[in-house]
Design a protein around this motif. Sequence first.
Motif, PDB file in Angstrom:
ATOM      1  N   VAL A 236      37.212  34.614  39.294  1.00  0.00           N
ATOM      2  CA  VAL A 236      38.813  34.706  39.015  1.00  0.00           C
ATOM      3  C   VAL A 236      39.073  33.650  38.366  1.00  0.00           C
ATOM      4  CG1 VAL A 236      40.841  34.649  40.436  1.00  0.00           C
ATOM      5  CG2 VAL A 236      38.998  36.241  41.008  1.00  0.00           C
ATOM      6  N   ILE A 237      39.956  33.639  37.324  1.00  0.00           N
ATOM      7  CA  ILE A 237      40.217  32.448  36.496  1.00  0.00           C
ATOM      8  C   ILE A 237      41.937  32.637  36.354  1.00  0.00           C
ATOM      9  CG2 ILE A 237      39.996  31.545  34.277  1.00  0.00           C
ATOM     10  CD1 ILE A 237      37.634  33.254  33.888  1.00  0.00           C
ATOM     11  N   ILE A 238      42.596  31.519  36.729  1.00  0.00           N
ATOM     12  CA  ILE A 238      43.884  31.410  36.448  1.00  0.00           C
ATOM     13  C   ILE A 238      44.260  30.745  35.246  1.00  0.00           C
ATOM     14  CG2 ILE A 238      46.152  30.401  37.510  1.00  0.00           C
ATOM     15  CD1 ILE A 238      44.603  30.445  40.365  1.00  0.00           C
ATOM     16  N   VAL A 239      44.917  31.476  34.555  1.00  0.00           N
ATOM     17  CA  VAL A 239      45.182  31.224  33.012  1.00  0.00           C
ATOM     18  C   VAL A 239      46.790  30.845  32.902  1.00  0.00           C
ATOM     19  CG1 VAL A 239      44.809  31.843  30.698  1.00  0.00           C
ATOM     20  CG2 VAL A 239      43.202  32.670  32.343  1.00  0.00           C
ATOM     21  N   PHE A 240      46.994  29.537  32.384  1.00  0.00           N
ATOM     22  CA  PHE A 240      48.163  29.028  31.932  1.00  0.00           C
ATOM     23  C   PHE A 240      48.333  28.697  30.523  1.00  0.00           C
ATOM     24  CE2 PHE A 240      48.545  28.073  36.648  1.00  0.00           C
ATOM     25  CZ  PHE A 240      49.746  28.378  36.917  1.00  0.00           C
ATOM     26  N   LEU A 254      34.271  37.801  23.774  1.00  0.00           N
ATOM     27  CA  LEU A 254      33.686  39.095  23.189  1.00  0.00           C
ATOM     28  C   LEU A 254      32.431  38.871  22.625  1.00  0.00           C
ATOM     29  CD1 LEU A 254      37.025  41.040  22.050  1.00  0.00           C
ATOM     30  CD2 LEU A 254      35.739  41.599  23.803  1.00  0.00           C
ATOM     31  N   LYS A 255      32.427  37.796  21.912  1.00  0.00           N
ATOM     32  CA  LYS A 255      31.067  37.584  21.329  1.00  0.00           C
ATOM     33  C   LYS A 255      30.079  37.351  22.451  1.00  0.00           C
ATOM     34  CE  LYS A 255      33.003  35.439  16.966  1.00  0.00           C
ATOM     35  NZ  LYS A 255      32.922  34.076  16.285  1.00  0.00           N
ATOM     36  N   GLN A 256      30.248  36.415  23.331  1.00  0.00           N
ATOM     37  CA  GLN A 256      29.347  36.277  24.478  1.00  0.00           C
ATOM     38  C   GLN A 256      29.272  37.248  25.582  1.00  0.00           C
ATOM     39  OE1 GLN A 256      29.282  32.208  25.865  1.00  0.00           O
ATOM     40  NE2 GLN A 256      30.194  31.293  24.157  1.00  0.00           N
ATOM     41  N   ASN A 257      30.037  38.354  25.424  1.00  0.00           N
ATOM     42  CA  ASN A 257      30.092  39.609  26.230  1.00  0.00           C
ATOM     43  C   ASN A 257      30.132  39.208  27.754  1.00  0.00           C
ATOM     44  OD1 ASN A 257      29.347  42.200  26.957  1.00  0.00           O
ATOM     45  ND2 ASN A 257      27.094  41.997  27.213  1.00  0.00           N
ATOM     46  N   ILE A 258      31.296  38.517  28.006  1.00  0.00           N
ATOM     47  CA  ILE A 258      31.515  38.286  29.194  1.00  0.00           C
ATOM     48  C   ILE A 258      32.235  39.335  29.916  1.00  0.00           C
ATOM     49  CG2 ILE A 258      32.947  36.540  30.671  1.00  0.00           C
ATOM     50  CD1 ILE A 258      32.358  34.381  28.745  1.00  0.00           C
ATOM     51  N   THR A 259      31.898  39.908  31.140  1.00  0.00           N
ATOM     52  CA  THR A 259      32.574  40.897  31.957  1.00  0.00           C
ATOM     53  C   THR A 259      32.509  40.342  33.417  1.00  0.00           C
ATOM     54  OG1 THR A 259      30.423  42.117  31.888  1.00  0.00           O
ATOM     55  CG2 THR A 259      32.027  42.708  30.158  1.00  0.00           C
ATOM     56  N   GLY A 260      33.236  41.224  34.225  1.00  0.00           N
ATOM     57  CA  GLY A 260      33.294  40.816  35.617  1.00  0.00           C
ATOM     58  C   GLY A 260      34.143  39.604  35.864  1.00  0.00           C
ATOM     59  N   LYS A 261      34.957  39.267  35.080  1.00  0.00           N
ATOM     60  CA  LYS A 261      35.880  38.082  35.425  1.00  0.00           C
ATOM     61  C   LYS A 261      37.345  38.726  35.411  1.00  0.00           C
ATOM     62  CE  LYS A 261      32.676  35.059  34.946  1.00  0.00           C
ATOM     63  NZ  LYS A 261      32.152  34.125  36.107  1.00  0.00           N
ATOM     64  N   THR A 262      37.932  38.310  36.312  1.00  0.00           N
ATOM     65  CA  THR A 262      39.393  38.764  36.638  1.00  0.00           C
ATOM     66  C   THR A 262      40.457  37.618  36.396  1.00  0.00           C
ATOM     67  OG1 THR A 262      38.707  40.500  38.217  1.00  0.00           O
ATOM     68  CG2 THR A 262      41.039  39.704  38.331  1.00  0.00           C
ATOM     69  N   LEU A 263      41.073  37.898  35.431  1.00  0.00           N
ATOM     70  CA  LEU A 263      42.247  36.893  35.167  1.00  0.00           C
ATOM     71  C   LEU A 263      43.396  37.157  35.689  1.00  0.00           C
ATOM     72  CD1 LEU A 263      40.020  36.755  32.598  1.00  0.00           C
ATOM     73  CD2 LEU A 263      41.875  36.444  30.984  1.00  0.00           C
ATOM     74  N   VAL A 264      44.074  35.952  36.205  1.00  0.00           N
ATOM     75  CA  VAL A 264      45.286  35.687  36.816  1.00  0.00           C
ATOM     76  C   VAL A 264      46.301  35.265  35.894  1.00  0.00           C
ATOM     77  CG1 VAL A 264      46.567  34.818  38.657  1.00  0.00           C
ATOM     78  CG2 VAL A 264      44.294  35.574  39.068  1.00  0.00           C
ATOM     79  N   ALA A 265      47.394  35.894  35.708  1.00  0.00           N
ATOM     80  CA  ALA A 265      48.388  35.609  34.423  1.00  0.00           C
ATOM     81  C   ALA A 265      49.311  34.720  34.786  1.00  0.00           C
ATOM     82  CB  ALA A 265      48.539  36.931  33.639  1.00  0.00           C
ATOM     83  N   SER A 266      49.779  33.591  34.141  1.00  0.00           N
ATOM     84  CA  SER A 266      51.041  32.958  34.185  1.00  0.00           C
ATOM     85  C   SER A 266      51.987  33.908  33.561  1.00  0.00           C
ATOM     86  CB  SER A 266      50.776  31.662  33.838  1.00  0.00           C
ATOM     87  OG  SER A 266      50.745  31.594  32.395  1.00  0.00           O
ATOM     88  N   GLU A 267      53.381  33.560  33.530  1.00  0.00           N
ATOM     89  CA  GLU A 267      54.217  34.432  33.061  1.00  0.00           C
ATOM     90  C   GLU A 267      54.402  34.164  31.744  1.00  0.00           C
ATOM     91  OE1 GLU A 267      56.328  32.245  31.679  1.00  0.00           O
ATOM     92  OE2 GLU A 267      55.396  30.576  32.758  1.00  0.00           O
TER      93      GLU A 267
END
Length: 864
Positions: A236-240, A254-267
């Motif tokens: 889980v990654i919190i992104v501001f 996308l280039k490094q084909n990263i999946t399985g991560k859930t992003l927590v978005a700021s407003e």
Amino acid sequence: MLNIPEDLPSRRQRVYYCLSILLYSEVGFGAFKEVPWFHFEFYQQFQALRYAVEEINRSSELLPNHTLGFYAYDGCCVLRSELWGTLWMLTGLSQAIPNYCCQEIPPLVAIIGHSLSSHSILLAHILGLYKFPQISYYSTSSLLNDRIQFPSFFRTVPSDVFQSRGLAQLVVYFNWTWVGLLAVNDEYGNEATELIKQEIIKEGACIAYTIHISSNLVYKNLPSTVKIIKESSANVIIVFSVDTYLIPLLEEMLKQNITGKTLVASEAWSISTDLSVGKYSSILSGSIGFAFHSSEIQGFKDYLNSINLMTTPGIPWLQRLWEEIFGCRLSSMTNLTVKISNVDQPCTRDENLELVQNSYNDVSSLRSSYNIYTAVYVIAKALDDFSHCQPLDGPLTGGKCSDLRNIKPWQLLKYFYKVKVKMDNKRMVYFDKNGNPPAVYDIVNWQPRADGTMKQVKVGSYDVQYESGEIFSINTSLIWWATVNQKTPLSVCSESCPVGFKKVIKRGEPLCCFQCIPCAQGEISNQTDSFECWSCPWDTWPNNKRDRCFPKPTEFLSYNDPLGITMAATSSFSSVVPVFIFQLFIQYKSTPIVRANNFHVSCILLVSLSLCFLCALAFIGYPQPEKCLLRQAAFGLVFALCVSCILAKTIIVVFAFKATKPGSNLKKWTTPYVPYMIIVICTLIQFILCIFWLSVSPPFPQYNIEAKPGIIVVECNENSPFAFWCMLGYLGFLASVSFTVAFLARRLPDNFNEAKLITFSTLAFLSVWVYFIPASLSAQGTYTVSMEVFAILISSWALVACMFFPKCFIILFKPNMNSKENLMGKNINRKIMVKKDLSNVQSVLTFQYILLRFHDVEKELESR
């Protein structure tokens, strides 16, 4: 610049007031990689400003007889342009001159903007010097809470302090204790990073890593940044960040084909349309985050669709919107805007906005537009309150009031702090001491559409004004996760410790990295991820999972247990054997073998042996207070009586033999009363010892919880181990004396003394009790009692078997040996032949005579 419309409805004593709005690329053009685009939603925000002003101007309740107007300036997200535009509006000149204003009518009373926190901070420094009220509809930095630096700054969005607290609660709600933190490297990102760290640590979670991404779109360290994200165990990654700065990062992911991560978005990007395209669905699907609260504006959709190319303020912006929406080209736009690629079809100007649906006329979730709408109403309400100023409560010296015609912006600040506006959605808008409104957020979840794009679905809310007191609420059934079977993503440094275990922090690791250790014996933990185990109450014990305490089973040597039943049956049966022998002795009382072995002492011995067997029953069953008090004393007394009888028989045999020698002084001790005196004295000593024990330190029942884990052993506490071992030691002393005397007298004539039988019986008796001592000290619980019962039964049987079974065998099966002639003649001749000693023969005859005389005298005493 937009001038005040000339066709505003006239009112009596009408005064024009000007609002200024600064929009970062909100209305006009922006560019990324030299590709021009027009933000429909930003133009919608501009229309929200117009709509609010026109509503207020039509209202008869708010600012009657006064008309609001506005200026609009597009800074294109360029800080220099924002600064220039601010000074332009303050001075009223095309050439910005600080500390100079030639603008007289209409007066500028407030400014709405900017959206970026970094830009708002710069503008707030300048506007604060002039005490100009500034209301931001999108700046959330907590730095703006400083009233010393920014005394005139307000906002219609919550501060990042509330967002950080809410996001931390969101992380903990889903049990994400190991999260990454990604933020843009500016005032917004840096401040948000510090706040979210504090809140997450306060909630018990940990930060796996913190990465700051550059606001420079050409970011060379992106590959290494994305590699850190990929290799981390934090899912889980919190992104501001704003959406613009996230695009290069998403491209690299996308280039490094990263999946399985859930992003927590700021407003700042939680409802971004630029990121909702299908290209990023593999990364952003399932994301969850906070968005500004959405609400409806009555009639706003019709207003958006009714704009006119000729009469709507901001004609260049509207014409650009028109070309973008309908894919045509307005002839008048040739020199004003960037030409749309491959579009040569002219616009008819009769196109209908109601026939299209896009982010411009989408009013399903108004957020920024509603914040601008609210800001206009706040300013209007502050002006209205100013117009109703009461004497002694005004903004001037001495509480004097001022006229709206001569209003100065700094005079409004007092009314901004007191303003309260009830909006159409029934929410009350006001400002706290830091210029913040009541915090409310929508929790949105990014869910895929059928066409591959993503939509943001509201799944919960964070509202400090919620009436029930539940500030944080979420409907998990509405959430879509990008995981197998739609399960909530897992993001932990260490697996959760189940109940029955406790967490032990790994040395040198964060608190969230730990190992699970089972609770110790007798302890439980009934919560997951518990740092401590708790001891059960003394009368309870943990279950197998060690998550609950159950009452401990009680244990004692019960009559219902197989061992207790066996010992009780053995004791009862064994007590009958001495009684049977006693009856046999009575029946054959007159026979020589019975008379020669001191009949009455033998009878006392048999009765005491029967009592010895029966006293074992006192150790079986529930340890009641009376039973605990008497059982050891009863055991000590009956065994003292038994051993005293054996000692008396042994001493009499020795005395009788020694008294036959010429000149012996022991003749006077060969009376029938001597054995009874020995029995009484020896037993009395034990009786006195037991009475002293019971008086000074009496035994009592107790619950022993240490003998066996998980079991309460109900037992008798002897209270004085010293007294108990003294009692047992006294029995050992009597038995040892009997054994010693009998061993020395073992070579006396076989047929007339019991020396050999007493030797074997006391030897067996001592062996049993010598074995009992280490066995009882090593045994625990009911086994200690069982060992004592076993010792009682075995030692009693040793005395019965060795003392009486040979005589019973002769009485029942060898009656020819039970005659006076056989007892006296046969053995005498044998002794004479072997020893050739006439003096010994005489002694033997005399000894036999004395033994028989004992019984004759006793018989005469009984007849008297």
